[in-house]
Scaffold this motif. Structure first.
Motif, mmCIF file in Angstrom:
data_model
loop_
_atom_site.group_PDB
_atom_site.id
_atom_site.type_symbol
_atom_site.label_atom_id
_atom_site.label_comp_id
_atom_site.label_asym_id
_atom_site.label_seq_id
_atom_site.Cartn_x
_atom_site.Cartn_y
_atom_site.Cartn_z
ATOM 1 N N LEU A 75 0.816 -1.214 0.000
ATOM 2 C CA LEU A 75 0.000 0.000 0.000
ATOM 3 C C LEU A 75 0.851 1.266 0.000
ATOM 4 O O LEU A 75 0.435 2.301 -0.533
ATOM 5 C CB LEU A 75 -0.911 -0.020 1.231
ATOM 6 N N ALA A 225 -11.214 -3.407 1.046
ATOM 7 C CA ALA A 225 -9.779 -3.688 1.132
ATOM 8 C C ALA A 225 -9.531 -5.087 1.680
ATOM 9 O O ALA A 225 -8.654 -5.815 1.200
ATOM 10 C CB ALA A 225 -9.093 -2.645 2.012
ATOM 11 N N ILE A 254 -4.491 -1.359 -4.344
ATOM 12 C CA ILE A 254 -5.239 -0.298 -3.667
ATOM 13 C C ILE A 254 -4.451 1.010 -3.703
ATOM 14 O O ILE A 254 -5.020 2.094 -3.882
ATOM 15 C CB ILE A 254 -5.547 -0.706 -2.209
#
Length: 433
Positions: A75, A225, A254
């Motif tokens: 991320l 998520a 993401i």
């Protein structure tokens, strides 16, 4: 349900709370909490008192914690900045590290310490990207030139390590060519999912619904998520790959799709809370519980292996940092070398896989893991102090390259704009890390 108990998880949860609190009360002790968690796990596990065991709840949460650690590492990667000269140097640096690590693996194989030079090479060439990124974030360096360079280097190293572990040492078996085909199919499926998620994110109607529900009990963004994390991990397993590869790619996806977080500023904070607040500490503490170091601590010859593995880590990941010398000078290069040589999660995973398939003995797995623990204990603090010294305009002997970056706003040889306004850091680990 009689066979499932939570007493071991209770002890682990207490350790995860006490470790950062104790470090917060003793700020002069510059030790990351993960080291304390692993050490306490060792003391309470089979090496020490034997009070805590890894039962089913701990095993499941530990696996989720490792997946979440790599998910958060993915991320943090800014793929839009991970390109050009920055990406080229990161890939070249990892390639050099892997070659040196493979050579070290053959050396350890010649003396009979390991049965697979490739496994050791993969482990030595990895980096604790999650820990390093957290450290850079808390010290205010994720947005500046050297911070993004370090993030690129550790991200490529961790992705390469996870990829090689999935291809070369799958617990599910199968031929290398077959696994390569499965990897390509899995990559295509990830790409298609990414396109679908991106198209969905462009929908104004869906965006309004997400905004309305994101901070309610529905927590739709967090649930989405988690779906990607678990879904990619499950798909990776189904394709005969390591589930940690799916977790890493879920975080990276993401990060690409969710570039603009202005209308949901708490989204990533919530993900951090799930990971660093609960799951990831369970992984680190249980990693200590898994280590049986009784043979290691009673043998001076075995302790020598820890020292040699630690030296190998520093050489394998430190030497490629010389690629950045023309850009960041002596202090910056040394800081990059130390932070790149900080490695633990992939070492833990690689040694567990190695023990499981008979490629490394528990004694040498423990020695290599101890070297990883020492790297986390020693290298990051020194690296952050060097970053602070490099950032301080009045530091004695400041690198000429640093002055050039400060004056013209660009990084020579890399072509990435230098970020300004970076706050000072005290070179300490935050208590919760």
């Amino acid at each position: 349900m009689k066979d499932i108990a939570f007493i071991n998880l209770l002890v682990i949860s207490a350790i995860s709370l006490i470790a950062p609190l104790a470090l917060g009360l003793m700020p002069k002790i510059r030790v990351p909490a993960v080291v304390v968690e692993i050490v306490v796990g060792i003391v309470l596990g089979p090496t020490g008192f034997g009070w805590v065991k890894i039962d089913l709840p701990v095993q499941v949460l530990s696996l989720l914690g490792f997946a979440f650690l790599l998910f958060l590492a993915g991320l943090e990667i800014d793929l839009h900045r991970l390109r050009g000269r920055t990406l080229q140097l990161a890939v070249l640096g990892y390639a050099i590290s892997f070659v040196i690590g493979l050579a070290a693996g053959y050396g350890f194989n010649l003396v009979g310490w390991v049965h697979s030079p490739l496994l050791v090479g993969v482990a030595l060439a990895a980096t604790s990207s999650g820990l390093v990124v957290s450290l850079l974030s808390d010290s205010g360096h994720t947005g500046d030139d050297i911070g993004q360079t370090i993030i690129a280097a550790v991200a490529v190293a961790d992705f390469g390590a996870v990829l090689l572990l999935s291809l070369a040492f799958p617990t599910a078996g199968g031929s290398a060519s077959g696994r390569a085909v499965l990897l390509a199919a899995f990559g295509l499926l990830v790409a298609v999912t990414g396109v679908v998620v991106w198209l969905a994110s462009r929908s104004r109607e869906l965006g309004n619904v997400l905004t309305r529900l994101q901070d309610t009990a529905a927590e739709v963004r967090v649930r989405g998520a988690m779906l990607l994390l678990v879904g990619f991990a499950a798909l990776a397993e189904k394709f005969g790959l390591e589930d940690i590869l799916g977790a890493f790619l879920a975080g990276a996806l993401i990060g690409v799709v969710d570039r603009d977080g202005s209308n949901h500023p708490q989204f990533r904070t919530k993900l951090d809370a799930i990971g660093n607040g609960f799951l990831i500490p369970v992984f680190f503490i249980s990693s200590g519980l898994r280590l049986d170091l009784r043979d290691l601590v009673t043998s001076p010859a075995a302790l020598l292996r820890v020292v040699l593995f630690l030296a190998a880590l520093l050489v394998v990941r430190g030497l490629p940092a010389l690629l950045y010398w023309p850009t960041f000078g002596r202090r910056g290069t040394t800081a990059i070398a130390l932070l790149q040589a900080t490695s633990l999660p992939v070492i833990v995973s690689a040694t567990q896989i190695g023990v499981q398939v008979g490629l490394i003995t528990p004694l040498n797995a423990g020695a290599l893991t101890c070297a990883g623990v020492l790297s986390v204990l020693l290298f990051p603090a020194a690296g952050v102090r060097l970053l602070r010294a490099r950032q301080d305009p009045g530091a004695e002997g400041e690198d000429a390259t640093s002055r050039e970056v400060a004056s013209n706003g660009s990084i020579p040889g890399v072509g990435v704009p230098a970020a300004g306004g970076v706050g000072e850091t005290e070179g300490e680990f935050p208590p919760g890390m």
